[in-house]
Design a protein around this motif. Structure first.
Motif, mmCIF file in Angstrom:
data_model
loop_
_atom_site.group_PDB
_atom_site.id
_atom_site.type_symbol
_atom_site.label_atom_id
_atom_site.label_comp_id
_atom_site.label_asym_id
_atom_site.label_seq_id
_atom_site.Cartn_x
_atom_site.Cartn_y
_atom_site.Cartn_z
ATOM 1 N N ALA A 518 0.878 -1.175 0.000
ATOM 2 C CA ALA A 518 0.000 0.000 0.000
ATOM 3 C C ALA A 518 0.909 1.216 0.000
ATOM 4 N N ILE A 519 0.476 2.287 -0.628
ATOM 5 C CA ILE A 519 1.308 3.487 -0.680
ATOM 6 C C ILE A 519 0.487 4.718 -0.321
ATOM 7 N N SER A 520 1.153 5.650 0.318
ATOM 8 C CA SER A 520 0.548 6.964 0.490
ATOM 9 C C SER A 520 1.087 7.837 -0.640
ATOM 10 N N PRO A 521 0.314 8.847 -1.040
ATOM 11 C CA PRO A 521 -0.915 9.339 -0.412
ATOM 12 C C PRO A 521 -2.179 8.646 -0.896
ATOM 13 N N LEU A 522 -2.071 7.469 -1.530
ATOM 14 C CA LEU A 522 -3.239 6.841 -2.144
ATOM 15 C C LEU A 522 -4.041 5.996 -1.166
ATOM 16 N N ASP A 523 -3.441 4.911 -0.629
ATOM 17 C CA ASP A 523 -4.254 3.985 0.162
ATOM 18 C C ASP A 523 -3.578 3.476 1.426
ATOM 19 N N LEU A 524 -2.418 4.021 1.785
ATOM 20 C CA LEU A 524 -1.730 3.508 2.974
ATOM 21 C C LEU A 524 -2.543 3.792 4.237
ATOM 22 N N LYS A 525 -3.003 5.031 4.369
ATOM 23 C CA LYS A 525 -3.773 5.391 5.566
ATOM 24 C C LYS A 525 -5.067 4.595 5.649
ATOM 25 N N ASN A 636 3.130 12.061 6.550
ATOM 26 C CA ASN A 636 3.544 10.794 5.946
ATOM 27 C C ASN A 636 2.393 10.099 5.233
ATOM 28 N N LEU A 637 1.210 10.166 5.825
ATOM 29 C CA LEU A 637 0.093 9.407 5.287
ATOM 30 C C LEU A 637 -0.698 10.178 4.243
ATOM 31 N N ASN A 638 -0.532 11.502 4.218
ATOM 32 C CA ASN A 638 -1.333 12.319 3.299
ATOM 33 C C ASN A 638 -0.524 13.118 2.289
ATOM 34 N N ARG A 639 0.760 13.409 2.602
ATOM 35 C CA ARG A 639 1.506 14.335 1.745
ATOM 36 C C ARG A 639 2.878 13.795 1.330
ATOM 37 N N ARG A 640 3.073 12.500 1.437
ATOM 38 C CA ARG A 640 4.328 11.887 1.016
ATOM 39 C C ARG A 640 4.047 10.599 0.253
ATOM 40 N N VAL A 641 5.028 10.191 -0.539
ATOM 41 C CA VAL A 641 4.977 8.858 -1.140
ATOM 42 C C VAL A 641 5.705 7.920 -0.184
ATOM 43 N N GLU A 642 4.958 7.014 0.425
ATOM 44 C CA GLU A 642 5.468 6.080 1.428
ATOM 45 C C GLU A 642 4.995 4.675 1.084
ATOM 46 N N THR A 643 5.624 3.689 1.674
ATOM 47 C CA THR A 643 5.249 2.301 1.424
ATOM 48 C C THR A 643 4.876 1.577 2.711
ATOM 49 N N LEU A 644 3.963 0.637 2.584
ATOM 50 C CA LEU A 644 3.612 -0.317 3.635
ATOM 51 C C LEU A 644 3.659 -1.690 2.979
#
Length: 723
Positions: A518-525, A636-644
């Protein structure tokens, strides 16, 4: 080997907060005060007698560096909002002005305590024959030595500045340190006011010769000793030292056509940011104090008068290798046995089975080797790599450049908005471009904080993708002291997921059908909240429901509310949060089933992990286990590209749950427990009882997935795993 489950600390007794309306923003802890509380814990390690003396000095230095950065970024932002009349409340309902008032009161106490700790540590160092001198305590031999040091190493760098109508007050950059001087002519013909910037290019502490112990003189004392050479014919009437902290946040034009040029311009603006804090000697002559305040445009409430040493952060220079007896015992990170079994061939080791390395206990050199081997392997056709922070002379960038120069397809995703590393990242990106790599800067509005590397290798008639996911940066130096995890895999689904993320960064194409990511800002949160709600539903159905999570910060409103709801349904939640925590644990009617602890010790806890029981008692083979690049913060969950990343390999799952998370939850020696008021208290160990230290456990015991031919059956775990 097993360590009994009773070692894990029990949940604290829930507390009632009768004066807090839990239906309002009062259910959250203020972000800035929580961060200051973390820095209190760092400073407390400087007072901890179980920590070697010079390491305690290092903790003191770190607490000062942390606080300076906090002011130049967080306080600067709040100050700008307050000055603009913005009254928008933070998560806890306080306006920027209200937060600034509370921050100032807490920070002043913290700075006063830093000086107390400094005096205590210098006294203890003196008993170890390490002395910090002033110019009054110098011998004639010392002065003769310092004359040469001044003329050869200091004098050429200095710029003494008169202050008068013909010589206006000079600009001092962020963290600029200077001496202000009131001088009188020796012949009595008139005074002079002057400024002497203390050059940052020279060590703050000068080591004096001598066979008996170690002696140091602060650079400003050397300058005061030689004022007569800098201002011939004058003598000192009065003086003070001061240091400025400036607004270091960057402002970018939304429609910047050339992101690199825009960042270079913004970095110059940062250097000239407004002063947000002025630290000054408490004995400053009134005329000098007024002059400095007027010229820097600061008010009385922005001045901190320091009774002691200005620039506590520089004390890290006193942590010298000569006194190994006053440092942590040496520790050499392990090379995983599986890599050794394959004669250092990373690809062969990864093909055998997924491998999770726990840094710094397993060496970060394996990440460097992975890319260096890819650069030289004739069967490798492509490399893709994110770079958020890395070292100045980065072996990672070396490998990417070598691969590009060898004709391989290399794409580097460089984040220019990595705070305080922007200039370094611009240099690295230009170097990569010169080598022939494709350099992509990602999104203007989102930071790319994900840590991913893929290597595509031709194997027979097929292409195989080898992927590295990390919780920390590709930075070989910080990897020696930050605890992070690295997952190496040639799992096809994970490789395809990683490629889709790279395509999102380079072409804005939103990935679909991600298998284990899952990635933010799309669906990680939303994925996190769905899994928290799934545990909540299990608890309501009377089934086992447990959440374990580890991160640096927890401040995202919707995630906290989901955790509160889970607790109220009966989910048992254990959180290891190093720094900021906006959640109130152990509060009657709100969070009785949530425990929060913070670990501060020899290594900086940095890995982000989360485990969901999934209807079973943790640790369990049927749990859902994840590693992530993201803290649970709005940014991190709304304004960055992150991975889970979901872990599918059973050995790696057992390593995260039965070793890493269990050890963190068992730790007593370096743990603080948070209560519902937001305060942390150190875990108490009864006299004579064993205090489990998770850092020591990891240093002494190998990781499960890194074992080679010997297998993992004899690797210590802290809890039994439910089948």
């Amino acid at each position: 080997m097993m360590i009994a489950d009773f070692l894990e600390s029990p949940f604290p007794e829930p507390m009632a907060l009768d004066d807090v309306d839990l239906s309002t923003a009062d259910r959250f802890v203020n972000r800035e005060l929580s961060w200051l509380g973390f820095n209190d814990r760092v400073l407390e390690e400087a007072e901890n007698p179980r920590v070697p003396l010079l390491e305690r000095m290092r903790f003191l230095s770190i607490s000062a560096t942390n606080l300076d950065e906090f002011y130049t970024v967080r306080v600067a932002g709040l100050r700008e909002l307050a000055h603009a009349g913005n009254t928008t409340p933070g998560l806890d309902g306080r306006s920027p002005a209200e937060q600034l008032s509370l921050i100032d009161a807490h920070a002043r106490k913290l700075m006063a305590r830093q000086q107390d700790v400094f005096r205590s540590l210098t006294s203890e160092l003196a008993s170890e024959n390490m002395h910090l001198l002033d110019r009054e305590g110098l011998t004639d031999a010392d002065k003769a030595f310092l004359d040469d040091v001044f003329l050869d190493q200091v004098f050429p760098v200095l710029s003494p500045l008169a202050i008068d109508p013909a010589h206006p007050f000079p600009f001092l950059p962020n963290e600029g340190f200077a001496l202000a001087l009131q001088l009188d002519r020796i012949n009595g013909k008139g005074p002079l006011r002057a400024l002497l910037p203390v050059p940052a290019q020279i060590d703050r502490f000068i080591r004096l010769p001598g066979e008996d112990g170690h002696r140091f003189l602060p650079l400003e004392e050397l300058l005061l000793l030689h004022v007569g050479r800098l201002f011939p014919g004058y003598k000192i009437k009065g003086h003070c030292a001061f240091k400025v902290l400036r607004d270091s946040d960057l402002e970018l034009e939304d429609e910047a056509e050339d992101l690199v040029r825009e960042f270079e311009t913004a970095l110059k603006r940062r250097r000239r940011g407004e002063v947000v804090r002025l630290k000054m000697s408490d004995n400053a002559p009134p005329a000098l104090k007024s002059l400095i305040m007027d010229e820097l445009h600061v008010t009385e409430d922005e001045v901190v008068e320091v009774d002691g040493l200005i620039g506590i952060a520089d004390l890290s220079e006193l942590v010298i290798d000569d006194r190994a007896d006053l440092l942590w015992p040496p520790f050499t990170p392990r090379v995983p046995e599986r890599v050794q079994d394959h004669d250092g061939d990373m690809f062969a080791a990864i093909r055998k089975k997924d491998m999770l390395l726990h840094h710094p206990y397993e060496t970060f050199d394996m990440v460097v080797r992975f890319l260096a081997q890819a650069a030289r392997d004739p069967d490798v056709v492509a490399i893709k790599q994110t770079l958020y922070r890395t070292s100045r002379n980065s072996p990672i960038v070396d490998a990417l450049c070598e691969a590009a120069e060898d004709g391989k397809s290399v794409t580097a995703f460089v984040e220019l908005k990595a705070r305080f590393d922007e200039a370094a990242n611009i240099r690295q990106s230009r170097r990569l471009e010169r080598a022939g790599a494709h350099v992509v800067y990602g999104f203007l509005n989102y930071k790319t904080h994900a840590k991913i590397s893929t290597v595509v290798r031709r194997e027979g008639k097929k292409l195989a993708t080898y992927t590295h996911f990390g919780t920390g940066n590709y930075h070989p130096i910080t990897a020696r002291i930050y605890t992070d995890v690295s997952l190496f895999t040639c799992n096809t689904d994970l490789g395809r997921d990683a490629t889709k993320v790279f395509n999102y960064l380079s072409g804005y194409a939103q990935p679909d059908d991600l298998q284990n990511l899952a990635i933010s800002p799309l669906d990680l949160k939303s994925s996190l909240i769905e899994m928290i709600e799934a545990e909540t539903a299990l608890a309501r159905d009377g089934k086992p429901a447990t959440i374990w999570a580890k991160m640096n910060s927890l401040i995202e409103k919707d995630v906290i509310d989901a955790l509160y709801a889970a607790s109220q349904a009966g989910v048992q939640i254990s959180l290891v949060i190093r720094g900021i925590c906006g959640l109130r644990p152990g509060v009657v009617g709100l969070s009785e089933n949530i425990r929060v602890k913070s670990i501060v010790g020899r290594f900086l806890e940095h890995s982000r992990l989360v485990c969901f029981g999934n209807g079973h008692v943790l640790p369990s083979k049927k749990a859902r286990v994840f590693m992530s690049s993201a803290d649970w913060m709005s940014r991190n969950l709304n304004r960055r590209v992150e991975t889970l990343i979901e872990i599918t390999n059973n050995t790696v799952k057992a390593q995260i749950t039965g070793q890493i998370m269990a050890a963190n939850l068992h730790d007593v020696a370096q743990s603080w427990v948070m209560d519902g008021s937001g305060a942390f208290s150190r875990e108490m160990v009864p006299e004579g009882e064993f205090a489990f230290n998770c850092h020591r456990f990891f240093m002494e015991n190998p990781s499960l997935s890194g074992r080679g031919s010997a297998g993992a059956s004899d690797v210590p775990r802290l809890t039994h795993t439910e089948d």
